[in-house]
Design a protein around this motif. Structure first.
Motif, PDB file in Angstrom:
ATOM      1  N   THR A 197       0.835  -1.202   0.000  1.00 17.31           N
ATOM      2  CA  THR A 197       0.000   0.000   0.000  1.00 17.31           C
ATOM      3  C   THR A 197       0.872   1.256   0.000  1.00 17.31           C
ATOM      4  O   THR A 197       0.630   2.183  -0.770  1.00 17.31           O
ATOM      5  CB  THR A 197      -0.949  -0.004   1.214  1.00 17.31           C
ATOM      6  OG1 THR A 197      -1.738  -1.202   1.170  1.00 17.31           O
ATOM      7  CG2 THR A 197      -1.877   1.186   1.195  1.00 17.31           C
ATOM      8  N   SER A 212      -4.382  -0.635  -3.107  1.00 18.54           N
ATOM      9  CA  SER A 212      -5.221   0.342  -2.408  1.00 18.54           C
ATOM     10  C   SER A 212      -5.609  -0.216  -1.041  1.00 18.54           C
ATOM     11  O   SER A 212      -5.595  -1.438  -0.839  1.00 18.54           O
ATOM     12  CB  SER A 212      -6.485   0.641  -3.219  1.00 18.54           C
ATOM     13  OG  SER A 212      -7.365  -0.470  -3.171  1.00 18.54           O
ATOM     14  N   PRO A 213      -5.960   0.650  -0.115  1.00 23.16           N
ATOM     15  CA  PRO A 213      -6.424   0.160   1.195  1.00 23.16           C
ATOM     16  C   PRO A 213      -7.625  -0.779   1.067  1.00 23.16           C
ATOM     17  O   PRO A 213      -7.742  -1.741   1.819  1.00 23.16           O
ATOM     18  CB  PRO A 213      -6.788   1.442   1.949  1.00 23.16           C
ATOM     19  CG  PRO A 213      -5.943   2.500   1.315  1.00 23.16           C
ATOM     20  CD  PRO A 213      -5.859   2.117  -0.138  1.00 23.16           C
ATOM     21  N   GLU A 214      -8.479  -0.512   0.103  1.00 22.21           N
ATOM     22  CA  GLU A 214      -9.651  -1.368  -0.106  1.00 22.21           C
ATOM     23  C   GLU A 214      -9.234  -2.753  -0.588  1.00 22.21           C
ATOM     24  O   GLU A 214      -9.798  -3.767  -0.175  1.00 22.21           O
ATOM     25  CB  GLU A 214     -10.615  -0.727  -1.116  1.00 22.21           C
ATOM     26  CG  GLU A 214     -11.252   0.559  -0.628  1.00 22.21           C
ATOM     27  CD  GLU A 214     -10.356   1.798  -0.760  1.00 22.21           C
ATOM     28  OE1 GLU A 214      -9.319   1.759  -1.467  1.00 22.21           O
ATOM     29  OE2 GLU A 214     -10.674   2.813  -0.115  1.00 22.21           O
ATOM     30  N   GLN A 215      -8.253  -2.787  -1.498  1.00 18.01           N
ATOM     31  CA  GLN A 215      -7.758  -4.073  -1.999  1.00 18.01           C
ATOM     32  C   GLN A 215      -7.088  -4.864  -0.872  1.00 18.01           C
ATOM     33  O   GLN A 215      -7.258  -6.078  -0.779  1.00 18.01           O
ATOM     34  CB  GLN A 215      -6.775  -3.863  -3.150  1.00 18.01           C
ATOM     35  CG  GLN A 215      -7.436  -3.364  -4.417  1.00 18.01           C
ATOM     36  CD  GLN A 215      -6.424  -2.948  -5.461  1.00 18.01           C
ATOM     37  OE1 GLN A 215      -5.395  -2.346  -5.157  1.00 18.01           O
ATOM     38  NE2 GLN A 215      -6.714  -3.253  -6.719  1.00 18.01           N
ATOM     39  N   ALA A 228      -7.781  -4.643   2.361  1.00 17.50           N
ATOM     40  CA  ALA A 228      -8.845  -5.126   3.246  1.00 17.50           C
ATOM     41  C   ALA A 228      -9.542  -6.346   2.646  1.00 17.50           C
ATOM     42  O   ALA A 228      -9.819  -7.327   3.351  1.00 17.50           O
ATOM     43  CB  ALA A 228      -9.851  -4.004   3.512  1.00 17.50           C
ATOM     44  N   LYS A 229      -9.803  -6.305   1.348  1.00 18.21           N
ATOM     45  CA  LYS A 229     -10.458  -7.434   0.684  1.00 18.21           C
ATOM     46  C   LYS A 229      -9.562  -8.670   0.719  1.00 18.21           C
ATOM     47  O   LYS A 229     -10.024  -9.777   0.993  1.00 18.21           O
ATOM     48  CB  LYS A 229     -10.799  -7.074  -0.765  1.00 18.21           C
ATOM     49  CG  LYS A 229     -11.516  -8.181  -1.504  1.00 18.21           C
ATOM     50  CD  LYS A 229     -11.964  -7.762  -2.876  1.00 18.21           C
ATOM     51  CE  LYS A 229     -12.701  -8.906  -3.560  1.00 18.21           C
ATOM     52  NZ  LYS A 229     -13.220  -8.530  -4.856  1.00 18.21           N
ATOM     53  N   SER A 230      -8.275  -8.476   0.475  1.00 18.40           N
ATOM     54  CA  SER A 230      -7.324  -9.597   0.488  1.00 18.40           C
ATOM     55  C   SER A 230      -7.247 -10.238   1.867  1.00 18.40           C
ATOM     56  O   SER A 230      -7.247 -11.461   1.992  1.00 18.40           O
ATOM     57  CB  SER A 230      -5.930  -9.111   0.066  1.00 18.40           C
ATOM     58  OG  SER A 230      -5.962  -8.577  -1.234  1.00 18.40           O
ATOM     59  N   CYS A 276      -2.687 -11.408  -3.255  1.00 19.54           N
ATOM     60  CA  CYS A 276      -2.900 -10.169  -4.016  1.00 19.54           C
ATOM     61  C   CYS A 276      -2.557 -10.363  -5.493  1.00 19.54           C
ATOM     62  O   CYS A 276      -3.227  -9.818  -6.367  1.00 19.54           O
ATOM     63  CB  CYS A 276      -2.066  -9.035  -3.422  1.00 19.54           C
ATOM     64  SG  CYS A 276      -2.671  -8.452  -1.822  1.00 19.54           S
TER      65      CYS A 276
END
Length: 64
Positions: A14, A20-23, A25-27, A44
């Motif tokens: 990041t 991204s922070p969203e990616q 969090a999803k990972s 990722c």
């Protein structure tokens, strides 16, 4: 792999602007759902968030 290290690698990706922070969090959420989940960096890559080369560069740069 420890949760602390998982977050560290995710944070490095990041900070480098590769994730991204969203990616991230999803990972992490996906990783937590799986019984035998891959390391966060590999996850990722498999999700298409970063390239294998980008992951390698970050790991080498930060000597992980």
């Amino acid at each position: 792999m420890s949760q602390q290290l998982t977050e560290k690698i995710g944070d490095l990706l990041t900070e480098e602007g590769l994730l991204s922070p969203e990616q991230l969090a999803k990972s992490i959420a996906i990783q937590k759902q799986q019984d035998s989940s891959p390391p966060i960096g590999k996850l990722c890559v498999s999700l298409g968030f970063v390239t294998p080369r980008d992951l390698e560069k970050v790991l080498v740069k930060h000597r992980r």
